[in-house]
Scaffold this motif. Sequence first.
Motif, PDB file in Angstrom:
ATOM      1  N   ASN A  24     -25.397  -4.428 -38.358  1.00 54.93           N
ATOM      2  CA  ASN A  24     -24.178  -4.956 -38.749  1.00 54.93           C
ATOM      3  C   ASN A  24     -23.777  -5.921 -37.887  1.00 54.93           C
ATOM      4  O   ASN A  24     -23.319  -5.574 -36.543  1.00 54.93           O
ATOM      5  N   GLY A  25     -23.679  -7.204 -38.191  1.00 56.48           N
ATOM      6  CA  GLY A  25     -23.310  -8.404 -37.255  1.00 56.48           C
ATOM      7  C   GLY A  25     -21.950  -8.222 -36.924  1.00 56.48           C
ATOM      8  O   GLY A  25     -21.475  -8.695 -35.793  1.00 56.48           O
ATOM      9  N   HIS A  26     -21.032  -7.628 -37.696  1.00 51.15           N
ATOM     10  CA  HIS A  26     -19.705  -7.467 -37.187  1.00 51.15           C
ATOM     11  C   HIS A  26     -19.374  -6.641 -36.303  1.00 51.15           C
ATOM     12  O   HIS A  26     -18.699  -6.654 -35.068  1.00 51.15           O
ATOM     13  N   ARG A  29     -20.886  -7.991 -32.889  1.00 50.97           N
ATOM     14  CA  ARG A  29     -19.719  -9.106 -32.500  1.00 50.97           C
ATOM     15  C   ARG A  29     -18.574  -8.185 -31.497  1.00 50.97           C
ATOM     16  O   ARG A  29     -18.207  -8.472 -30.496  1.00 50.97           O
TER      17      ARG A  29
END
Length: 80
Positions: A24-26, A29
């Motif tokens: 999950n990129g979010h 980050r």
Amino acid sequence: MEQHDLHHEFPEYRDQIHALKVSNGHFARLFDEYHDVNRHVVRVEVNAELATDFELEDLKKRRLRLKDELYEMLKGQAVN
């Protein structure tokens, strides 16, 4: 000094933290931002960096908001 990294904050979610960081990129980050803010807070608390009381309080609030958001994502992952 108290540990605030996510693995110390949420040891029961160790596997979910890893899974979300890679899938999950979010989350990844937010995870990185949380740890950057946490490092900044620690540096101020040990007097390695200067900050006003207001700036330190703002950093701690930002860390808490990030931790809350990450926790909600972890809880959702645990149910799935």
